[in-house]
Design an enzyme around this catalytic site. Sequence first.
Site, short mmCIF file in Angstrom:
data_model
loop_
_atom_site.label_atom_id
_atom_site.label_comp_id
_atom_site.label_asym_id
_atom_site.label_seq_id
_atom_site.Cartn_x
_atom_site.Cartn_y
_atom_site.Cartn_z
N LYS A 54 43.75 37.90 35.05
CA LYS A 54 43.57 38.70 36.28
C LYS A 54 44.27 38.00 37.44
CE LYS A 54 39.47 40.98 34.61
NZ LYS A 54 38.02 41.03 34.44
N GLN A 98 32.71 38.45 36.24
CA GLN A 98 33.13 38.56 34.84
C GLN A 98 31.91 38.60 33.92
OE1 GLN A 98 36.50 38.82 33.87
NE2 GLN A 98 35.56 39.35 31.93
N ASP A 121 35.44 47.25 39.79
CA ASP A 121 35.19 47.49 38.37
C ASP A 121 34.54 48.86 38.15
OD1 ASP A 121 36.13 45.58 36.63
OD2 ASP A 121 34.38 44.26 36.78
#
Length: 286
Positions: A54, A98, A121
């Site tokens: 990322k 995460q 997200d």
Amino acid sequence: MAAFLIDGKEIAGSVKAGARQGAEECLKKGGRSPALAVILVGEDPASQIYVKNKAKACEACGITSLEYRLPADTDESEVLALIERLNKNDTVDGILCQLPLPAHVSEKRVTNAISPDKDVDGFHPVNVGRLYTGEDCFVPCTPAGILRILYEAGVDLTGKRAAVIGRSNIVGKPVAALLLQKNATVTVCHSKTPDVGAVTREADVVVAAVGRSKFLKADMVKPGAVVIDVGINRGPDGKLSGDVDFDAVREVAGAITPVPGGVGPMTIAMLMENTVKACRRHLKLG
Ligand code: NAP
């Protein structure tokens, strides 16, 4: 004739090029680049690789990457306090934590703590609700990537039958909602579906998000169907395989995504797009 191979890497490249352009515009018109904060709790090896990838994608797109690596024994209250600080920081556009988190940290509480306006997200219940009611929202990255692949492959979903195998909150359910929005007739299969093949054989588009290597066999696919393989399964030899029996299904399907090189690269590309979208909103660039 073997199915047309959909190149997710190439499509992801063009999505990232678009994100880069958007990031440059943020800097030019808004005075700063988009910024993405990534929180990693613990040392899960797969998560470390995802976080590294990322950061690399951010760098390629001109997005500032802020990494917060916390030890595995960090209290949930500390994670929540960090999210609160990032929520209040006007120069941070996107926040993600995460997953998976260590067992003593609640995924639900962490997800719900992220401001919906920075939830790149798309996991916050506010964004989930907006997705289902057809409002503008952050769409979860893998489902968004799947829809982009279908669009770029020229698949018109209106009136088509779509089968989704898997009903997780991060892939199956949102992808079903997006296919429905695009006027497909959608059936969602799961572990209690008695005959998955009976459903998928009727489908013009099949999305396999099962988490079981080579689950979708050639005799479960209608000739000419579009097959999207979301699975990432690592065998004992370390080799990656998807949820689709690729070599056999390729002989039946009309178009198919490979693993690797299909849906995988799209997920991070869509994260970049979502981060630029968040920044444009924060900078009021329309
Ligand atoms: P998940 O949370 O484990 O969900 C799997 C789903 O498959 C569940 O809904 C489960 O049904 C269903 N299922 C399991 N066995 C089945 C069977 N025999 N017949 C029919 N349905 C069955 O997995 P996920 O997070 O959605 O991920 C799915 C796959 O996509 C995994 O391989 C994952 O690694 C991969 N993935 C890839 C990306 C990417 O960037 N490419 C991103 C996310 C996930 P129940 O609900 O009834 O248990």
